[in-house]
Motif scaffolding. Structure first.
Motif, PDB file in Angstrom:
ATOM      1  N   LEU A  60       0.760  -1.214  -0.055  1.00 29.01           N
ATOM      2  CA  LEU A  60      -0.131   0.096   0.102  1.00 29.01           C
ATOM      3  C   LEU A  60       0.858   1.108  -0.024  1.00 29.01           C
ATOM      4  O   LEU A  60       0.428   2.125  -0.246  1.00 29.01           O
ATOM      5  N   GLY A  61       2.189   1.136   0.309  1.00 33.07           N
ATOM      6  CA  GLY A  61       3.140   2.633   0.397  1.00 33.07           C
ATOM      7  C   GLY A  61       2.583   3.148   1.624  1.00 33.07           C
ATOM      8  O   GLY A  61       2.672   4.380   1.566  1.00 33.07           O
ATOM      9  N   ASN A  62       2.043   2.570   2.682  1.00 35.02           N
ATOM     10  CA  ASN A  62       1.839   3.235   3.878  1.00 35.02           C
ATOM     11  C   ASN A  62       3.019   4.252   4.357  1.00 35.02           C
ATOM     12  O   ASN A  62       4.223   3.847   4.204  1.00 35.02           O
ATOM     13  N   ALA A 154     -10.516  -6.140  -1.780  1.00 38.26           N
ATOM     14  CA  ALA A 154     -10.353  -5.423  -3.077  1.00 38.26           C
ATOM     15  C   ALA A 154     -11.479  -4.879  -3.459  1.00 38.26           C
ATOM     16  O   ALA A 154     -11.566  -3.654  -3.732  1.00 38.26           O
ATOM     17  N   GLY A 155     -12.654  -5.540  -3.323  1.00 41.53           N
ATOM     18  CA  GLY A 155     -13.927  -5.082  -3.677  1.00 41.53           C
ATOM     19  C   GLY A 155     -14.300  -3.877  -2.843  1.00 41.53           C
ATOM     20  O   GLY A 155     -14.840  -2.832  -3.213  1.00 41.53           O
ATOM     21  N   LEU A 156     -14.174  -4.033  -1.558  1.00 38.33           N
ATOM     22  CA  LEU A 156     -14.685  -2.763  -0.492  1.00 38.33           C
ATOM     23  C   LEU A 156     -13.880  -1.456  -0.829  1.00 38.33           C
ATOM     24  O   LEU A 156     -14.407  -0.341  -0.819  1.00 38.33           O
ATOM     25  N   ALA A 157     -12.303  -1.771  -1.119  1.00 37.93           N
ATOM     26  CA  ALA A 157     -11.719  -0.639  -1.316  1.00 37.93           C
ATOM     27  C   ALA A 157     -11.889   0.077  -2.573  1.00 37.93           C
ATOM     28  O   ALA A 157     -11.998   1.327  -2.605  1.00 37.93           O
ATOM     29  N   ALA A 158     -12.009  -0.686  -3.734  1.00 39.50           N
ATOM     30  CA  ALA A 158     -12.529  -0.246  -4.638  1.00 39.50           C
ATOM     31  C   ALA A 158     -13.794   0.643  -4.775  1.00 39.50           C
ATOM     32  O   ALA A 158     -14.187   1.869  -5.232  1.00 39.50           O
ATOM     33  N   PHE A 439     -13.163  -4.082 -15.162  1.00 33.94           N
ATOM     34  CA  PHE A 439     -11.881  -4.059 -14.746  1.00 33.94           C
ATOM     35  C   PHE A 439     -11.883  -5.110 -13.507  1.00 33.94           C
ATOM     36  O   PHE A 439     -13.007  -5.758 -13.433  1.00 33.94           O
ATOM     37  N   THR A 440     -10.745  -5.655 -13.146  1.00 33.84           N
ATOM     38  CA  THR A 440     -10.550  -6.688 -12.271  1.00 33.84           C
ATOM     39  C   THR A 440      -9.353  -6.425 -11.434  1.00 33.84           C
ATOM     40  O   THR A 440      -8.543  -5.569 -11.802  1.00 33.84           O
ATOM     41  N   ALA A 441      -9.543  -6.631 -10.121  1.00 39.65           N
ATOM     42  CA  ALA A 441      -8.649  -6.357  -9.045  1.00 39.65           C
ATOM     43  C   ALA A 441      -8.467  -7.471  -7.925  1.00 39.65           C
ATOM     44  O   ALA A 441      -9.344  -8.274  -7.842  1.00 39.65           O
ATOM     45  N   GLY A 442      -7.434  -7.723  -7.152  1.00 42.63           N
ATOM     46  CA  GLY A 442      -7.148  -8.508  -6.038  1.00 42.63           C
ATOM     47  C   GLY A 442      -6.982  -9.788  -6.574  1.00 42.63           C
ATOM     48  O   GLY A 442      -6.308 -10.023  -7.672  1.00 42.63           O
ATOM     49  N   ASP A 443      -7.171 -10.690  -5.832  1.00 47.27           N
ATOM     50  CA  ASP A 443      -7.117 -12.403  -5.996  1.00 47.27           C
ATOM     51  C   ASP A 443      -7.601 -12.590  -7.270  1.00 47.27           C
ATOM     52  O   ASP A 443      -7.017 -13.756  -8.026  1.00 47.27           O
ATOM     53  N   MET A 444      -8.673 -12.055  -7.719  1.00 44.66           N
ATOM     54  CA  MET A 444      -9.428 -12.412  -9.193  1.00 44.66           C
ATOM     55  C   MET A 444      -8.167 -12.149 -10.302  1.00 44.66           C
ATOM     56  O   MET A 444      -8.005 -12.904 -11.232  1.00 44.66           O
ATOM     57  N   ARG A 445      -7.542 -11.026 -10.165  1.00 43.39           N
ATOM     58  CA  ARG A 445      -6.266 -10.777 -11.189  1.00 43.39           C
ATOM     59  C   ARG A 445      -5.250 -11.382 -10.912  1.00 43.39           C
ATOM     60  O   ARG A 445      -4.406 -11.876 -11.713  1.00 43.39           O
ATOM     61  N   ARG A 446      -4.592 -11.468  -9.755  1.00 42.26           N
ATOM     62  CA  ARG A 446      -3.268 -11.788  -9.435  1.00 42.26           C
ATOM     63  C   ARG A 446      -3.058 -13.207  -8.866  1.00 42.26           C
ATOM     64  O   ARG A 446      -2.116 -13.662  -8.853  1.00 42.26           O
ATOM     65  N   GLY A 447      -4.312 -13.816  -8.475  1.00 40.34           N
ATOM     66  CA  GLY A 447      -3.998 -15.241  -7.831  1.00 40.34           C
ATOM     67  C   GLY A 447      -4.145 -15.034  -6.348  1.00 40.34           C
ATOM     68  O   GLY A 447      -3.867 -13.975  -5.849  1.00 40.34           O
ATOM     69  N   LEU A 450      -2.225 -11.586  -0.526  1.00 38.06           N
ATOM     70  CA  LEU A 450      -2.290 -10.876   1.106  1.00 38.06           C
ATOM     71  C   LEU A 450      -3.544 -10.033   0.875  1.00 38.06           C
ATOM     72  O   LEU A 450      -3.624  -9.212  -0.402  1.00 38.06           O
ATOM     73  N   ILE A 451      -4.025  -9.868   1.898  1.00 39.83           N
ATOM     74  CA  ILE A 451      -5.031  -8.739   2.203  1.00 39.83           C
ATOM     75  C   ILE A 451      -4.527  -7.498   1.695  1.00 39.83           C
ATOM     76  O   ILE A 451      -5.291  -6.638   1.240  1.00 39.83           O
ATOM     77  N   VAL A 452      -3.318  -7.094   2.203  1.00 40.12           N
ATOM     78  CA  VAL A 452      -2.799  -5.839   1.924  1.00 40.12           C
ATOM     79  C   VAL A 452      -2.761  -5.561   0.389  1.00 40.12           C
ATOM     80  O   VAL A 452      -2.971  -4.615  -0.022  1.00 40.12           O
ATOM     81  N   TRP A 453      -2.464  -6.595  -0.205  1.00 42.86           N
ATOM     82  CA  TRP A 453      -2.249  -6.588  -1.824  1.00 42.86           C
ATOM     83  C   TRP A 453      -3.650  -6.380  -2.371  1.00 42.86           C
ATOM     84  O   TRP A 453      -4.004  -5.626  -3.365  1.00 42.86           O
ATOM     85  N   ALA A 454      -4.625  -6.977  -1.887  1.00 38.02           N
ATOM     86  CA  ALA A 454      -6.063  -6.921  -2.320  1.00 38.02           C
ATOM     87  C   ALA A 454      -6.371  -5.270  -2.177  1.00 38.02           C
ATOM     88  O   ALA A 454      -6.984  -4.860  -3.084  1.00 38.02           O
ATOM     89  N   ILE A 455      -6.341  -4.882  -1.129  1.00 33.71           N
ATOM     90  CA  ILE A 455      -6.605  -3.430  -0.647  1.00 33.71           C
ATOM     91  C   ILE A 455      -5.930  -2.396  -1.801  1.00 33.71           C
ATOM     92  O   ILE A 455      -6.585  -1.502  -2.275  1.00 33.71           O
ATOM     93  N   SER A 456      -4.513  -2.840  -1.890  1.00 27.27           N
ATOM     94  CA  SER A 456      -3.645  -1.838  -2.976  1.00 27.27           C
ATOM     95  C   SER A 456      -4.477  -1.983  -4.133  1.00 27.27           C
ATOM     96  O   SER A 456      -4.551  -0.925  -4.930  1.00 27.27           O
ATOM     97  N   GLU A 457      -4.546  -2.962  -4.764  1.00 30.67           N
ATOM     98  CA  GLU A 457      -5.180  -3.303  -5.997  1.00 30.67           C
ATOM     99  C   GLU A 457      -6.605  -2.768  -6.168  1.00 30.67           C
ATOM    100  O   GLU A 457      -6.699  -2.130  -7.320  1.00 30.67           O
ATOM    101  N   GLY A 458      -7.358  -2.843  -5.129  1.00 26.26           N
ATOM    102  CA  GLY A 458      -8.650  -2.319  -5.061  1.00 26.26           C
ATOM    103  C   GLY A 458      -8.495  -0.691  -5.374  1.00 26.26           C
ATOM    104  O   GLY A 458      -9.362  -0.160  -6.127  1.00 26.26           O
TER     105      GLY A 458
END
Length: 486
Positions: A60-62, A154-158, A439-447, A450-458
């Motif tokens: 996320l680049g926090n 991912a969905g909630l963040a988007a 568009f697609t994001a999160g585990d559906m796109r990257r497999g 991690l949860i932090v990757w899902a939020i970042s992608e969303g």
């Protein structure tokens, strides 16, 4: 940042836990929080390190040194503002993220790293307690509509990002409650579901519309989402991996997610017919990841007779492996709180057959020890060791083998291209599929990730959806804190 000499004056202190005998009696979180004084000291440990590699470790680049400094200064509200500027849901990551940021912490080169994850959790909990987290509906609406399929991180963040850009957002969730795997894939003792519900209440107050029991492509026709100006597919990677061995259909061989989902529903008083219980059973959990650990903790709370864990990979070293030097994520043995509650762990072991009685009920399983043969220029080869076959008594085998990728029915109905791993194909340059408004994001796109990757992608997908709809976007990308989300 922090106190200049703080890392010399204070050692890392982590949260403690309730005693095992006490916490096994229920499904509540069991951490014992640090005092405010101790948290200030932990924030003070953050070095003025010049180049903070924790940023690069965090998907996320926090702005980690910044909120650590605010905790050191006892400026908790400012810490919350900084934290939320890059992370929509720090209450999720503060409990569930494996904290790659800590493994990239510069202080970790010479000492224990900053306890970033725990500080993050305490910042957001303080913010909720003080009432600093309030709904922020957009000041004006566009005439654009967006459908988000999936209500995981991912969905909630988007959804939150696009809603705050002024678009009208509807989230479709196929389960009976929101949160995706956060809801039913994560046991309550790791994150109580009220944590999800209070954040959902904020999102609803901001104007996001939610539809549960709405499985797009099944009981909701895909035509329904084609009416939206843009669609974000964030359904996760939920195709479960199995074992192609004799006896796989035995009564007593159960997918981990079914086991965990049932228990969470029972915790909340929902009716579950024929719940799978580990009570008084010899349980074997196949798979050594987080889901396997969750099955161990749940089995012990059921009162299992014994709990054994199999992992096909070698036992990791107790300290960071030279093959994964700082600041990379380390190859290192992980011992979870569930492991400490009671389990026999086994590595380099492969399950060969499930054995049943005349009624098809599981009674045992057969294994063989293995080793990985390394051949230059080739993938590692799994080799079985002669004479190591063993039969284990087993009444319940839980398959915690991860996921092979997203389910394909949506891709087929929408005409979405997939890659060799069945992931919905879209690049990180715009998260756009071959269908322009989808568009697609999160585990559906990257497999599976991690949860932090899902939020970042969303978040990043939201930026590109907004650009697609409006020609430009003020929504931030990774590491940009110019649009606070608190």
């Amino acid at each position: 940042m922090g106190k200049v000499t703080g890392f010399k004056e204070y050692k890392r202190v982590d949260e403690t836990y309730e005693q095992v005998d006490d916490r096994l009696k229920n499904y509540k979180e069991f951490t014992v929080p640090l005092s405010e004084k101790e948290l200030k000291q932990q924030g003070s440990r953050c070095m003025d390190c010049g180049i903070p590699f924790c940023h690069s470790g965090c998907p996320l680049g926090n702005l980690i040194p910044d909120f650590n400094h605010m905790v050191h200064q006892e400026e908790w509200q400012k810490a919350s503002w900084i934290l939320h500027s890059t992370n929509n849901f720090p209450e999720f990551t503060g409990r569930l993220c494996p904290a790659p940021c800590e493994q990239a912490c510069v202080l970790g080169l010479i000492d224990n790293p900053i306890s970033i994850e725990n500080i993050e959790k305490n910042i957001v909990e303080r913010a909720f307690k003080e009432g600093w987290i309030k709904p922020q509906p957009p000041k004006k609406r566009t005439d654009k509509t967006v459908a988000v399929v999936g209500s995981g991180p991912a969905g909630l963040a988007a959804a939150q990002q696009l809603n705050r850009a002024g678009h009208t957002v509807t989230v479709f969730e196929r389960d009976d409650a929101l949160g995706g795997l956060l809801r039913y894939g994560i046991p309550n003792f790791k994150m109580e579901k009220e944590i999800i519900d209070r954040r959902i209440a904020i999102l609803e107050a901001e104007g996001i519309q939610f539809k549960v029991n709405a499985n797009v492509g099944k009981n909701v026709p895909v035509e329904d989402i084609k009416n939206f100006d843009a669609v974000v597919l964030a359904g996760g990677a939920t195709e479960r991996r199995s074992l192609p061995i004799p006896g796989i259909d035995a009564d007593g061989v159960v997918q981990a997610m079914d086991f965990l989902t049932q228990q969470t529903k029972v915790v909340f008083g929902k009716e579950v017919k024929d719940q799978v219980l580990a009570t008084d059973k010899n349980v074997i959990v196949i798979g050594g990841g987080d889901t396997g650990s969750d099955c161990i903790g749940t089995s012990n709370r059921h009162g299992a007779k014994s709990v054994v864990n199999f992992e096909i990979m070698p036992k990791p070293p107790g300290h960071r492996s030279p093959s994964t030097p700082w600041p990379y994520w380390p190859l290192q043995l992980k011992t979870s709180t569930s492991h400490k509650e009671g389990v026999e762990r086994n590595w380099l072991i492969n399950t060969k057959e499930f054995i049943t009685d005349e009624n098809g009920k599981l009674t045992a399983l057969k294994t063989v020890n293995v080793e990985w043969k390394m051949v230059p220029g080739q993938r590692p080869q799994l080799v079985e060791l002669e004479g190591t076959e063993k039969t284990w008594p087993c009444d319940l085998a839980l398959l915690a083998l991860g996921f092979t990728g997203p389910e394909n029915y949506l891709a087929k109905q929408l005409g979405i291209e997939t890659d060799a791993r069945s992931n919905y194909k879209a690049g990180t340059n715009n998260y756009q599929t071959n269908v322009p408004n989808i568009f697609t994001a999160g585990d559906m796109r990257r497999g599976q990730s991690l949860i932090v990757w899902a939020i970042s992608e969303g978040r990043q997908a939201a930026h590109h959806v907004d650009t697609y709809l409006m020609g430009r976007s003020d929504l931030p990308l990774k590491g940009s804190g110019d649009l606070p989300t608190v």
